[in-house]
Design an enzyme around this catalytic site. Structure first.
Site, PDB file in Angstrom:
ATOM      1  N   LYS A 106       0.863  -1.192   0.000  1.00 49.31           N
ATOM      2  CA  LYS A 106       0.000   0.000   0.000  1.00 49.31           C
ATOM      3  C   LYS A 106       0.889   1.228   0.000  1.00 49.31           C
ATOM      4  CE  LYS A 106      -4.516   0.835   0.413  1.00 49.31           C
ATOM      5  NZ  LYS A 106      -5.651  -0.056   0.098  1.00 49.31           N
ATOM      6  N   ASN A 221     -16.585   5.558  -5.105  1.00 48.18           N
ATOM      7  CA  ASN A 221     -16.627   4.519  -6.144  1.00 48.18           C
ATOM      8  C   ASN A 221     -17.197   3.187  -5.636  1.00 48.18           C
ATOM      9  OD1 ASN A 221     -14.880   2.080  -7.329  1.00 48.18           O
ATOM     10  ND2 ASN A 221     -15.346   3.533  -8.948  1.00 48.18           N
ATOM     11  N   SER A 349      -7.987  -5.746 -10.986  1.00 47.02           N
ATOM     12  CA  SER A 349      -6.626  -5.225 -11.179  1.00 47.02           C
ATOM     13  C   SER A 349      -5.705  -6.344 -11.640  1.00 47.02           C
ATOM     14  CB  SER A 349      -6.062  -4.654  -9.866  1.00 47.02           C
ATOM     15  OG  SER A 349      -6.449  -3.320  -9.692  1.00 47.02           O
TER      16      SER A 349
HETATM   17  N1  GLU Z   1      -7.375  -0.008  -3.281  1.00 49.78           N
HETATM   18  C1  GLU Z   1      -8.097  -1.197  -3.599  1.00 49.78           C
HETATM   19  C2  GLU Z   1      -8.148  -2.114  -2.385  1.00 49.78           C
HETATM   20  O1  GLU Z   1      -8.033  -1.692  -1.283  1.00 49.78           O
HETATM   21  C3  GLU Z   1      -7.605  -1.879  -4.859  1.00 49.78           C
HETATM   22  C4  GLU Z   1      -6.168  -2.289  -4.874  1.00 49.78           C
HETATM   23  C5  GLU Z   1      -5.670  -2.775  -6.225  1.00 49.78           C
HETATM   24  O2  GLU Z   1      -6.442  -2.821  -7.172  1.00 49.78           O
HETATM   25  O3  GLU Z   1      -4.476  -3.088  -6.275  1.00 49.78           O
HETATM   26  O4  GLU Z   1      -8.389  -3.295  -2.515  1.00 49.78           O
END
Ligand code: GLU
Length: 415
Positions: A106, A221, A349
């Protein structure tokens, strides 16, 4: 007691409890309670008025036993290292629950993106890409959006990354605009995944989605696409909120019209015909499905005591504190944990990363079918673990994830 637990500590409570329950060797907990690598930088940015502001930025690789680290970049005022560490660890567990060949990572910047002009935001984002260019990579660490970031920000990041590295490797960042190698279905994926997980749970627990009342905290979103999916399946979305407040209509809101109103006015407040309430009040309205889809630590013990729903599907990361879990269990409320419920985003993703590496792109139908298969499998896998140990779904999900990560670490010789 645990009221003062930070997000990282809350995450560790769940991990420790699960490691003990599974009787794992102590080395598992030792390794995963230390993030593998943290890069912290200060980014001095020239503002539009000529002054210089310095922003704290970070990227964390929590654990990469199962593959390159993967997770979003958050832009949020007050973002601190503790929360980022928790978010990185939750990505490790989430990616393992849905069985993606990824570890967890992250990143983020302590900034309110709405307080910056578009040009300032672009400058800050490009500075982030340069600072972290050697810390991310298609086979190392793959960022994506999170709270406060979007496809445009991913586009600036990747443009700067290409310039620094001299190579066009679109798989280094996901949730890009379609014209830069993004995947169809990525924007809607997290909310769609919340729906798929809830649908599986609804069958097992006998709480039909059709005709149910749904209350959603947030209207970004994740919340928006959760709302449209539940609405299209015949549910009444009775309440939604944003940082300014919440709206309620017992007859059900039209999610698309609420979004149009929010785009025009900047808030869900003022939506015609709806009753107004506080942002957190949507968590305690009477409903069948409650979807916290804003930020971590929304459900404290006090809030949990007032929650009046049958099922919770966690759209946000870490919305429920361990002390609240105890209360919700006592009340007989089923919680579909974040590390399964909101895994649809990172799953698509992953599909985007696969498509980028192949240079071959799938149809919306293919993406949707594969997403559904991943979410359905993950839900039943974690339910099997919950049944095996006779524990709530959250502990079942952690057991599934920690078991998978521990197995990889054993093969690698780390433990
Ligand atoms: N920010 C999103 C999550 O917390 C997606 C992370 C991603 O697609 O790598 O799962």
């Amino acid at each position: 007691m645990s009221e003062k637990l930070s997000p990282w500590e809350s995450q560790l409570v769940n991990v420790k409890k699960t490691c003990d329950l599974m009787g794992l060797e102590p080395a598992v907990y030792e390794v995963v309670s230390h993030p593998k690598a943290i890069l912290k930088v200060a980014l001095p940015i020239r503002m539009d008025d000529g002054s210089v502001e310095v922003f704290d930025a970070v990227r964390i690789h929590h654990n990469d036993a199962r593959g390159p680290t993967k997770g979003g970049i958050r832009y949020h005022k007050g973002l601190n290292l503790d929360t980022e560490m928790a978010l990185a660890a939750w990505m490790t567990w989430k990616n393992a629950v849905v069985n993606l060949p990824y570890g967890g990572g992250k990143g983020g910047i302590d900034v309110d993106p709405k307080a910056l002009s578009k040009v300032e935001l672009e400058r800050l984002t490009r500075a982030y890409a340069v600072a972290f260019a050697n810390f991310i990579g298609v086979d190392l660490d793959v960022p994506a959006p999170d709270v406060g970031t979007n496809a445009q920000i991913m586009a600036w990041l990747i443009d700067e990354y290409y310039k620094v590295t001299g190579k066009i490797t679109p798989g280094v960042i996901t949730a890009k605009p379609l014209s830069l190698g993004g995947s169809v279905g990525r924007t809607a994926a997290t909310g769609r995944g919340v729906y798929f997980a809830s649908r599986e749970a609804s069958k097992l627990y006998g709480i039909p989605i059709k005709g149910s009342d749904v209350s959603i905290q947030g209207y970004g979103n994740v919340a928006y696409y959760a709302a449209t999916n539940f609405h299209d399946a015949g549910a009444n979305v009775v309440a939604v909120s944003d940082s300014k407040g919440g709206i309620y209509d017992a007859k059900g809101l039209d999610p698309v019209k609420v979004m149009e109103h929010k785009r025009e006015t900047g808030s869900v407040l003022g939506y015609p015909g709806a009753k107004e309430m506080g942002s957190a009040d949507v968590l305690t309205v009477k409903c069948d499905y409650l979807i916290p889809a804003a930020l971590q630590n929304a459900l404290t013990k006090e809030v949990a005591e007032k929650v009046d729903c049958k099922m919770i599907a966690e759209g946000a990361n870490g919305p429920t504190l361990p002390e609240a879990d105890v209360v919700l269990n006592e009340k007989g409320i089923t919680v579909i944990p974040d590390i399964c419920a909101n895994a649809g985003g990172v799953t698509v993703s992953y599909f985007e990363w696969v498509q980028n590496r192949q240079g071959y792109y799938w149809t919306e139908e293919e993406v949707d079918q594969r997403l559904e298969r991943v979410m359905v499998t993950a839900f039943h896998d974690l339910k099997a673990q919950a049944d095996k140990y006779d524990v709530p779904l959250r502990t079942g999900a952690y057991a599934l994830a920690i078991g998978r990560v521990a197995e990889a670490m054993r093969f690698l010789g780390w433990i």
